[in-house]
Design a protein around this motif. Structure first.
Motif, PDB file in Angstrom:
ATOM      1  N   SER A 515      17.804  41.165 -13.124  1.00  0.00           N
ATOM      2  CA  SER A 515      17.542  42.404 -13.860  1.00  0.00           C
ATOM      3  C   SER A 515      16.059  42.666 -14.056  1.00  0.00           C
ATOM      4  O   SER A 515      15.646  43.804 -14.289  1.00  0.00           O
ATOM      5  CB  SER A 515      18.225  42.353 -15.232  1.00  0.00           C
ATOM      6  OG  SER A 515      17.675  41.305 -16.023  1.00  0.00           O
ATOM      7  N   ASP A 517      14.290  41.434 -16.532  1.00  0.00           N
ATOM      8  CA  ASP A 517      13.923  41.339 -17.943  1.00  0.00           C
ATOM      9  C   ASP A 517      13.195  40.037 -18.261  1.00  0.00           C
ATOM     10  O   ASP A 517      12.519  39.935 -19.286  1.00  0.00           O
ATOM     11  CB  ASP A 517      15.171  41.447 -18.822  1.00  0.00           C
ATOM     12  CG  ASP A 517      15.762  42.842 -18.802  1.00  0.00           C
ATOM     13  OD1 ASP A 517      15.023  43.782 -18.460  1.00  0.00           O
ATOM     14  OD2 ASP A 517      16.954  42.996 -19.117  1.00  0.00           O
ATOM     15  N   LYS A 534      10.149  37.726 -21.812  1.00  0.00           N
ATOM     16  CA  LYS A 534      11.427  38.435 -21.799  1.00  0.00           C
ATOM     17  C   LYS A 534      11.293  39.752 -22.541  1.00  0.00           C
ATOM     18  O   LYS A 534      10.688  39.815 -23.619  1.00  0.00           O
ATOM     19  CB  LYS A 534      12.521  37.588 -22.457  1.00  0.00           C
ATOM     20  CG  LYS A 534      13.887  38.284 -22.502  1.00  0.00           C
ATOM     21  CD  LYS A 534      14.960  37.400 -23.094  1.00  0.00           C
ATOM     22  CE  LYS A 534      16.321  38.095 -23.065  1.00  0.00           C
ATOM     23  NZ  LYS A 534      17.411  37.243 -23.591  1.00  0.00           N
ATOM     24  N   LYS A 535      11.856  40.811 -21.960  1.00  0.00           N
ATOM     25  CA  LYS A 535      11.960  42.089 -22.651  1.00  0.00           C
ATOM     26  C   LYS A 535      13.229  42.073 -23.505  1.00  0.00           C
ATOM     27  O   LYS A 535      14.313  41.761 -23.007  1.00  0.00           O
ATOM     28  CB  LYS A 535      12.028  43.238 -21.643  1.00  0.00           C
ATOM     29  CG  LYS A 535      10.805  43.359 -20.755  1.00  0.00           C
ATOM     30  CD  LYS A 535      10.989  44.459 -19.727  1.00  0.00           C
ATOM     31  CE  LYS A 535       9.798  44.549 -18.791  1.00  0.00           C
ATOM     32  NZ  LYS A 535       9.993  45.590 -17.738  1.00  0.00           N
TER      33      LYS A 535
END
Length: 741
Positions: A515, A517, A534-535
């Motif tokens: 993804s 992220d 990490k988002k």
């Protein structure tokens, strides 16, 4: 008389000869046969021949007239308003759709695209004046169309064209300027299709006056649908193009802090982006920069390739706490509106940072606090506050912190984890440094939570970074990331002195998700990750897999990371990067209302608002109304680019000032033109007339008046009925009684 669809008339008129051709073909099919009994019939026919021939001629004429009526009805005949007025009918409604987006400020030879557009509008009004008393005018600007709610009409809507309106329009056109919006044809067409339908006896002529820029016509399906719908509502559609050549244009598209604003007295890196919308590269571009009205060193761009953007960084320091502004400006070119960009922010004296230290002796907190706030003349702009994990339960206070840092925290309870997740999800930044006190089951179960939690990756066990005498190179390798900029460069030796002996390994079954992220921003010599990002919602989490302090533990010394000469710079960059989303600045677009929310308990309701370029004596006073303990102040008038100033007064009587920067939207300065040939390809099946503004000396009056389509429909019905009656009369039908005998 004129026609809405002259092409259809041209193609349909030859069909009028069809009945005659069919009749002649039928005559050729007759064969002459001598038959004695027919002599008596021929003799009788001679006596009635004239009447039979007359009926056949009338029948042929009626069938020809029926086809002609169909062709004329579909071609859309229009009788002149002057003639229709004799019968008390006929209204001509001029619907003017005027593009006033800022690409229309494109100027050349002492004129501009918008001046050409206003000349077209004036030509339409000049032609309409004196033609008939039944003339209506609707003027719909694209920027106005964007603001109209469904069912609402423009400022000039179905106004009778009289002397008063002509004087008003002449004054309005003289004062009218292009807007600073990027409102395009979709906005204008959508508003036009929401206008009421034409009334009976009204001929509506729509004029779309625009510059036909290629980016605004990319939504082909939607534009074709809207144009088709508009064409069905009007008697004629005329497209008028106001520009004829493409000119190069530069635009400033970004002026923002690289990683959020910094506190007063702390150097801030700003990013400035310039777009080259031309077809050729541009060299030696100079951008002038002003801070609070004072000139700063200009930003130089060596070259900007055609159709691309270039970004440069420059440093700025806001010396005092309070409101500050920046302005960046290009030299004059085809479009002036996008040559400036503005920035404004409220600069605080310091930003608070919450440090949750769980290390055995509090050593991790000591090194981080010293790096962020060393004291003396070394001002970092951060105010680190070291607290135990239980402080996280004070969830209302967390919103005041720019960043939260967890240092070797053993574990947290569910309420504390929930508060942290809410903080980061709403845009907060969280840094997690693990160490010997960190409990792996808690981190994996509560913080990682199968990838749904704050932790970027699941932990395994503390591991030793083995050393091979035959291997050369630094223990740490960093990616191209803002917080590692201090380590960039081939000649930088700071990474070579960063040693890592122990680190937390990750679960061997875990892989970086596709993804995007989660990303590894630093790795060790053996390829294992050292730092992960990490988002999470609107915020960010950064995980550092080694103890921060160089204090000996049961395993030994984990790392000398905090002893690196550039660690204070790294710590400042880390906190600055993670806090960027919370240290927001007040920059808005011209399409947004300029609003300011103030707590009623802290401020008086009297406020003065000063628009860009307006002197202090011309500030607009406003008395704000409170709602649920909050004043919501909206600046009067239409938003325009520049820095807006709000003058406030606290309950203690102290004056305060807030700045709001307003910028034009980007992309409108791309001046690529859509050629007429491509326009036709994008509007298949749409009947329209095209003209250049330079050739549009006056509006065509061929279609003014009363449409006769309904009249021809009624005539067609009458012709068909009469034709059937005559056909029955001209044919042979024996009497029923005689047949029965």
């Amino acid at each position: 008389m004129s026609f809405l669809l002259p092409t259809l008339l041209t193609l349909g008129l030859p069909l009028i000869a069809a009945p005659l051709v069919i009749h002649l073909i039928n005559l050729r099919r007759h064969r002459r046969i001598e038959w004695a009994a027919m002599d008596f019939l021929l003799e009788s026919q001679k006596r009635n021949k004239k009447w039979i021939v007359l009926k056949q001629l009338l029948l042929l004429l009626l069938r020809t007239a029926a086809i002609a009526a169909v062709v004329f009805m579909l071609a859309g005949p229009v009788i002149k308003s002057t003639w229709a007025g004799l019968f008390g009918r006929g209204v001509t409604h001029h619907l003017l759709l005027l593009d006033d987006s800022y690409s229309m400020t494109d100027h050349w030879d002492e004129t501009s695209a918008f001046e050409q557009a206003k000349r077209v509008v004036a030509a339409v009004l000049e032609q309409a004046q004196g033609r008939s008393e039944n003339q209506l005018v609707t003027l719909l600007r694209f920027s106005e169309a964007r603001r109209l709610a469904a069912g609402a009409g423009p400022e000039i809507d179905r106004r009778p064209l009289d002397a008063a309106l002509l004087a008003e329009l002449e004054r309005t056109l003289g004062e009218m300027k292009a807007s600073e919006t990027n409102a395009g044809p979709i906005d204008g067409l959508q508003a036009a299709t929401r206008l009421p339908e034409a009334v009976e006896g009204e001929t509506r002529i729509a004029y779309l006056v625009t510059d036909f820029r290629r980016p605004q016509w990319e939504e082909q399906a939607q534009l074709q649908q809207l144009m088709t719908e508009l064409r069905g509502r009007v008697g004629d559609l005329q497209l008028v193009q106001t520009v004829y050549d493409e000119r190069p244009n530069l635009a400033i598209t970004r002026l923002e802090p690289e990683s959020g604003i910094r506190a007063a007295g702390v150097e801030t890196w700003m990013e400035l982006t310039v777009a080259n919308y031309g077809k050729a590269p541009v060299a030696a571009v100079t951008v002038a920069v002003e801070q609070d009205g004072n000139r700063l060193p200009a930003v130089e761009f060596d070259e900007i390739p055609a159709g691309e953007t270039a970004t440069r960084r420059f440093r700025v320091t806001f010396p005092t706490a309070g409101p500050h502004e920046l302005t960046a400006g290009l030299e004059s070119d085809a479009v002036l509106t996008d040559n400036k960009r503005y920035f404004a922010a409220e600069i605080p004296p310091v930003f608070p940072v919450l440090v949750i230290d769980g290390s055995a002796n509090g050593d991790d907190g000591y090194y981080l606090r010293t790096a962020l706030s060393p004291g003396g003349k070394n001002v970092g702009g951060w105010n680190p506050q070291v607290e135990p994990p239980s402080y996280l339960r004070n969830h209302e206070a967390l919103a005041n912190y720019a960043v939260i840092v967890l240092l070797d925290v053993p574990r947290l309870d569910d309420a504390e984890v929930e508060v942290l997740e809410s903080y980061v999800r709403s845009g907060g930044g969280l840094a997690i440094f693990v160490g010997p006190q960190s409990q792996q089951p808690f981190y994996n179960d509560q913080l990682f939570a199968d990838g749904a939690g704050l932790l970027p990756a699941p932990l395994n066990v503390p591991s030793q970074l083995l050393r091979d005498p035959s291997e050369a190179g630094a223990d740490v390798r960093v990616a191209e990331h803002p917080i590692f900029r201090v380590f960039a460069g081939q000649r930088n030796s700071f990474l070579s002195v960063a040693n890592v002996d122990f680190y937390y390994a990750l679960d061997p079954n875990w892989k970086i998700p596709e993804s995007g992220d989660v990303s590894a921003i630093a790795t060790l010599r053996n390829g294992a990750p050292l730092a992960l990002e990490k988002k999470f919602g609107e915020g960010r989490v950064l995980l550092h897999l080694a103890k921060l302090a160089p204090t000996p533990t049961d395993q030994g010394v984990w790392t000398n990371w905090s002893l690196n000469p550039v660690f204070p710079i790294y710590a400042n960059e880390l906190v600055g990067y993670l806090s960027a989303t919370r240290r927001r600045f007040d920059v808005r677009g011209v399409d947004e209302p300029i609003k300011l929310a103030l707590p009623e308990a802290a401020y008086l309701p009297e406020v003065k608002v000063r628009a860009p370029g307006v002197g202090e004596s011309n500030a607009t006073p406003i008395v704000a109304a409170a709602k649920e303990g909050v004043y919501e102040i909206t600046a009067p008038g239409q938003p325009r680019s520049g820095v807006w100033r709000f003058e406030l007064t606290t309950r203690e009587g102290k004056p305060q000032v807030r700045y709001v920067a307003v910028n034009v939207p980007t992309g409108e300065g791309e001046l690529a033109i859509l050629p007429q040939s491509e326009l036709a390809e994008r509007l298949p099946g749409v009947e329209y007339r095209y003209a250049l503004a330079s050739e549009f000396t006056k509006a065509d009056d061929e279609l003014e008046g009363y449409q006769l389509g309904d009249a021809f429909l009624y005539a067609l019905a009458a012709i068909l009925i009469f034709e059937q009656l005559l056909a029955v009369s001209a044919s042979y039908h024996p009497a029923a009684a005689r047949s029965a005998a």
